[in-house]
Design a protein around this motif. Structure first.
Motif, PDB file in Angstrom:
ATOM      1  N   VAL A 148      24.659  87.319   3.858  1.00 41.91           N
ATOM      2  CA  VAL A 148      25.787  86.392   3.923  1.00 41.91           C
ATOM      3  C   VAL A 148      25.682  85.427   2.738  1.00 41.91           C
ATOM      4  O   VAL A 148      24.696  84.687   2.607  1.00 41.91           O
ATOM      5  CB  VAL A 148      25.801  85.609   5.245  1.00 41.91           C
ATOM      6  CG1 VAL A 148      26.991  84.658   5.280  1.00 41.91           C
ATOM      7  CG2 VAL A 148      25.843  86.578   6.429  1.00 41.91           C
ATOM      8  N   PHE A 149      26.698  85.460   1.883  1.00 47.08           N
ATOM      9  CA  PHE A 149      26.710  84.624   0.684  1.00 47.08           C
ATOM     10  C   PHE A 149      27.622  83.419   0.895  1.00 47.08           C
ATOM     11  O   PHE A 149      28.715  83.535   1.473  1.00 47.08           O
ATOM     12  CB  PHE A 149      27.208  85.424  -0.521  1.00 47.08           C
ATOM     13  CG  PHE A 149      26.324  86.572  -0.891  1.00 47.08           C
ATOM     14  CD1 PHE A 149      25.261  86.394  -1.762  1.00 47.08           C
ATOM     15  CD2 PHE A 149      26.559  87.836  -0.361  1.00 47.08           C
ATOM     16  CE1 PHE A 149      24.439  87.458  -2.106  1.00 47.08           C
ATOM     17  CE2 PHE A 149      25.756  88.906  -0.698  1.00 47.08           C
ATOM     18  CZ  PHE A 149      24.683  88.720  -1.569  1.00 47.08           C
ATOM     19  N   THR A 150      27.175  82.284   0.418  1.00 49.88           N
ATOM     20  CA  THR A 150      27.986  81.067   0.442  1.00 49.88           C
ATOM     21  C   THR A 150      28.007  80.479  -0.956  1.00 49.88           C
ATOM     22  O   THR A 150      26.947  80.188  -1.532  1.00 49.88           O
ATOM     23  CB  THR A 150      27.429  80.023   1.416  1.00 49.88           C
ATOM     24  OG1 THR A 150      27.354  80.588   2.729  1.00 49.88           O
ATOM     25  CG2 THR A 150      28.322  78.790   1.455  1.00 49.88           C
ATOM     26  N   ALA A 151      29.214  80.326  -1.507  1.00 50.41           N
ATOM     27  CA  ALA A 151      29.382  79.752  -2.843  1.00 50.41           C
ATOM     28  C   ALA A 151      30.114  78.418  -2.718  1.00 50.41           C
ATOM     29  O   ALA A 151      31.148  78.335  -2.037  1.00 50.41           O
ATOM     30  CB  ALA A 151      30.158  80.694  -3.753  1.00 50.41           C
ATOM     31  N   ASN A 152      29.577  77.408  -3.335  1.00 58.07           N
ATOM     32  CA  ASN A 152      30.216  76.097  -3.381  1.00 58.07           C
ATOM     33  C   ASN A 152      30.605  75.805  -4.822  1.00 58.07           C
ATOM     34  O   ASN A 152      29.740  75.778  -5.712  1.00 58.07           O
ATOM     35  CB  ASN A 152      29.271  75.010  -2.863  1.00 58.07           C
ATOM     36  CG  ASN A 152      28.979  75.180  -1.382  1.00 58.07           C
ATOM     37  OD1 ASN A 152      29.852  74.987  -0.542  1.00 58.07           O
ATOM     38  ND2 ASN A 152      27.752  75.557  -1.058  1.00 58.07           N
ATOM     39  N   VAL A 153      31.891  75.624  -5.050  1.00 56.93           N
ATOM     40  CA  VAL A 153      32.416  75.388  -6.394  1.00 56.93           C
ATOM     41  C   VAL A 153      33.104  74.032  -6.425  1.00 56.93           C
ATOM     42  O   VAL A 153      33.951  73.736  -5.572  1.00 56.93           O
ATOM     43  CB  VAL A 153      33.414  76.486  -6.819  1.00 56.93           C
ATOM     44  CG1 VAL A 153      33.917  76.224  -8.238  1.00 56.93           C
ATOM     45  CG2 VAL A 153      32.769  77.865  -6.726  1.00 56.93           C
ATOM     46  N   PHE A 154      32.740  73.234  -7.404  1.00 58.09           N
ATOM     47  CA  PHE A 154      33.391  71.932  -7.601  1.00 58.09           C
ATOM     48  C   PHE A 154      33.854  71.836  -9.045  1.00 58.09           C
ATOM     49  O   PHE A 154      33.118  72.194  -9.970  1.00 58.09           O
ATOM     50  CB  PHE A 154      32.443  70.780  -7.300  1.00 58.09           C
ATOM     51  CG  PHE A 154      33.013  69.429  -7.665  1.00 58.09           C
ATOM     52  CD1 PHE A 154      33.896  68.780  -6.810  1.00 58.09           C
ATOM     53  CD2 PHE A 154      32.695  68.824  -8.874  1.00 58.09           C
ATOM     54  CE1 PHE A 154      34.442  67.554  -7.154  1.00 58.09           C
ATOM     55  CE2 PHE A 154      33.232  67.592  -9.221  1.00 58.09           C
ATOM     56  CZ  PHE A 154      34.112  66.960  -8.364  1.00 58.09           C
ATOM     57  N   CYS A 155      35.084  71.353  -9.235  1.00 51.47           N
ATOM     58  CA  CYS A 155      35.604  71.158 -10.587  1.00 51.47           C
ATOM     59  C   CYS A 155      36.483  69.920 -10.596  1.00 51.47           C
ATOM     60  O   CYS A 155      37.305  69.725  -9.693  1.00 51.47           O
ATOM     61  CB  CYS A 155      36.400  72.373 -11.060  1.00 51.47           C
ATOM     62  SG  CYS A 155      36.929  72.245 -12.791  1.00 51.47           S
ATOM     63  N   GLN A 177      41.735  67.849   2.116  1.00 58.92           N
ATOM     64  CA  GLN A 177      41.442  66.530   1.576  1.00 58.92           C
ATOM     65  C   GLN A 177      40.537  66.585   0.338  1.00 58.92           C
ATOM     66  O   GLN A 177      40.194  65.540  -0.218  1.00 58.92           O
ATOM     67  CB  GLN A 177      40.779  65.665   2.656  1.00 58.92           C
ATOM     68  CG  GLN A 177      41.608  65.505   3.917  1.00 58.92           C
ATOM     69  CD  GLN A 177      42.947  64.828   3.636  1.00 58.92           C
ATOM     70  OE1 GLN A 177      43.037  63.936   2.797  1.00 58.92           O
ATOM     71  NE2 GLN A 177      43.983  65.257   4.333  1.00 58.92           N
ATOM     72  N   ARG A 178      40.149  67.796  -0.076  1.00 56.30           N
ATOM     73  CA  ARG A 178      39.246  67.926  -1.230  1.00 56.30           C
ATOM     74  C   ARG A 178      39.754  69.025  -2.162  1.00 56.30           C
ATOM     75  O   ARG A 178      39.207  70.133  -2.224  1.00 56.30           O
ATOM     76  CB  ARG A 178      37.824  68.234  -0.765  1.00 56.30           C
ATOM     77  CG  ARG A 178      37.227  67.198   0.180  1.00 56.30           C
ATOM     78  CD  ARG A 178      35.810  67.553   0.571  1.00 56.30           C
ATOM     79  NE  ARG A 178      34.899  67.515  -0.588  1.00 56.30           N
ATOM     80  CZ  ARG A 178      33.620  67.898  -0.528  1.00 56.30           C
ATOM     81  NH1 ARG A 178      33.122  68.363   0.605  1.00 56.30           N
ATOM     82  NH2 ARG A 178      32.850  67.824  -1.589  1.00 56.30           N
ATOM     83  N   PRO A 179      40.815  68.751  -2.913  1.00 57.72           N
ATOM     84  CA  PRO A 179      41.411  69.786  -3.775  1.00 57.72           C
ATOM     85  C   PRO A 179      40.521  70.214  -4.936  1.00 57.72           C
ATOM     86  O   PRO A 179      40.793  71.218  -5.584  1.00 57.72           O
ATOM     87  CB  PRO A 179      42.689  69.114  -4.291  1.00 57.72           C
ATOM     88  CG  PRO A 179      42.412  67.643  -4.203  1.00 57.72           C
ATOM     89  CD  PRO A 179      41.547  67.478  -2.987  1.00 57.72           C
ATOM     90  N   ASN A 180      39.452  69.461  -5.200  1.00 53.92           N
ATOM     91  CA  ASN A 180      38.537  69.799  -6.285  1.00 53.92           C
ATOM     92  C   ASN A 180      37.369  70.671  -5.823  1.00 53.92           C
ATOM     93  O   ASN A 180      36.533  71.050  -6.636  1.00 53.92           O
ATOM     94  CB  ASN A 180      37.947  68.527  -6.918  1.00 53.92           C
ATOM     95  CG  ASN A 180      38.993  67.658  -7.561  1.00 53.92           C
ATOM     96  OD1 ASN A 180      39.508  66.745  -6.933  1.00 53.92           O
ATOM     97  ND2 ASN A 180      39.329  67.938  -8.803  1.00 53.92           N
ATOM     98  N   TYR A 181      37.326  70.977  -4.518  1.00 55.18           N
ATOM     99  CA  TYR A 181      36.166  71.667  -3.946  1.00 55.18           C
ATOM    100  C   TYR A 181      36.606  72.935  -3.233  1.00 55.18           C
ATOM    101  O   TYR A 181      37.579  72.941  -2.482  1.00 55.18           O
ATOM    102  CB  TYR A 181      35.447  70.734  -2.971  1.00 55.18           C
ATOM    103  CG  TYR A 181      34.327  71.376  -2.193  1.00 55.18           C
ATOM    104  CD1 TYR A 181      33.111  71.663  -2.794  1.00 55.18           C
ATOM    105  CD2 TYR A 181      34.506  71.701  -0.852  1.00 55.18           C
ATOM    106  CE1 TYR A 181      32.088  72.256  -2.077  1.00 55.18           C
ATOM    107  CE2 TYR A 181      33.490  72.290  -0.121  1.00 55.18           C
ATOM    108  CZ  TYR A 181      32.273  72.571  -0.743  1.00 55.18           C
ATOM    109  OH  TYR A 181      31.271  73.162  -0.025  1.00 55.18           O
TER     110      TYR A 181
END
Length: 273
Positions: A153-160, A189-193
């Motif tokens: 199970v992979f979990t990717a967290n991307v923030f920009c 509530q977190r359009p950058n994440y």
């Protein structure tokens, strides 16, 4: 230098020496905006200079003039992703009084590729956890075989800091489960994440049991080949992140844990200026 003023004898093609850069174009292109300074120059309202080779000479920045000339040719502002001389381009467009270009520059700066698009920070982290599943495999009406398999199970967290890039990322991937395709979305509530979670189905795990546990696969929306559609592991995901980030003007800032093995990393940081 010679003064020259006889627009009736200007013949195509027209050669311009702008600050040492020589361009070849037509009178029609140069007079596309009649109320501009170029329009005045080539309709006989202003005197012109010629250099020793017979090129019309304009003492302005020659390298930036290419974008002004291309705008007159096509009516569109085409700038490279790494263009860093917007203030100079605005000054030159103002000097030549090409008002449609000045308006286009304003729209460009206010749009997704304007000043807000340029400066951005991007980070991507991927974790993998292995879940062991035990299940009964039906061999016959009265014959069941106990099986086990490991599901990654992979979990990717991307923030920009650029919401535009996050939306672009959402359109690049799609979840596939229960014969349906679902586009991932950032938190309201977190359009950058953006968080992505997926689990490639092991061959030994039946499809119905895979779906029963709520697993879903992550696919590319526009794969180059069918074999490349499935994001099977961390390397495949990081490869796509790298391609997208570089295409959008980002540069790699840091790689963890091994900077020499970028595709097998667990964490990437990018910057764009």
């Amino acid at each position: 230098m010679l003064n020259w003023k006889n627009p009736e004898h200007v013949q195509d093609p027209v050669s311009l020496n702008v600050g040492g850069e020589v361009y070849t174009t037509t009178v029609d292109t140069l007079t596309r905006c009649r109320d501009s300074m170029l329009g005045a120059m080539f309709t006989g309202q202003m005197s012109l200079l010629k250099d020793e080779r017979g090129n019309f000479f304009i003492d302005r920045d020659g390298k930036v003039f290419r974008y002004i000339l291309n705008f007159l040719r096509s009516g569109s502002l085409d700038l490279p992703d790494d263009f860093k001389e917007m203030s100079l381009l605005k000054r030159e467009a103002d000097f030549f009084q090409v008002r449609p270009l000045l308006e286009e520059i304003q729209r460009y700066e206010a749009g997704p590729r304007g000043a807000g698009w340029r400066s951005a920070v991007l980070s991507a982290d991927v974790e993998c956890q292995v879940q062991t599943l035990h299940f009964n495999l039906k061999r016959s009406p009265e014959n069941y075989e106990l099986r086990s398999c490991a599901v990654r199970v992979f979990t990717a967290n991307v923030f920009c800091t650029s919401c535009t890039f996050v939306q672009l990322l959402c359109g690049h991937f799609v979840y596939c489960a229960h014969d349906q395709a679902v586009t991932p979305q950032p938190a309201e509530q977190r359009p950058n994440y953006l968080q992505l979670e997926w689990a490639p189905r092991p061959e030994e795990l039946p499809q119905d049991l895979y779906e029963k546990h709520g697993f879903q696969e992550l696919m590319l929306t526009q794969p180059r080949t069918t074999a490349e559609a499935l994001i099977a592991d961390t390397s495949a995901f990081m490869e796509e992140m790298l391609k997208m980030a570089l295409a959008e003007g980002f540069r790699v800032d840091s790689v963890f844990p091994d900077a020499s093995d970028i595709l097998n990393c667990r964490s990437l940081r990018f910057v764009r200026y």
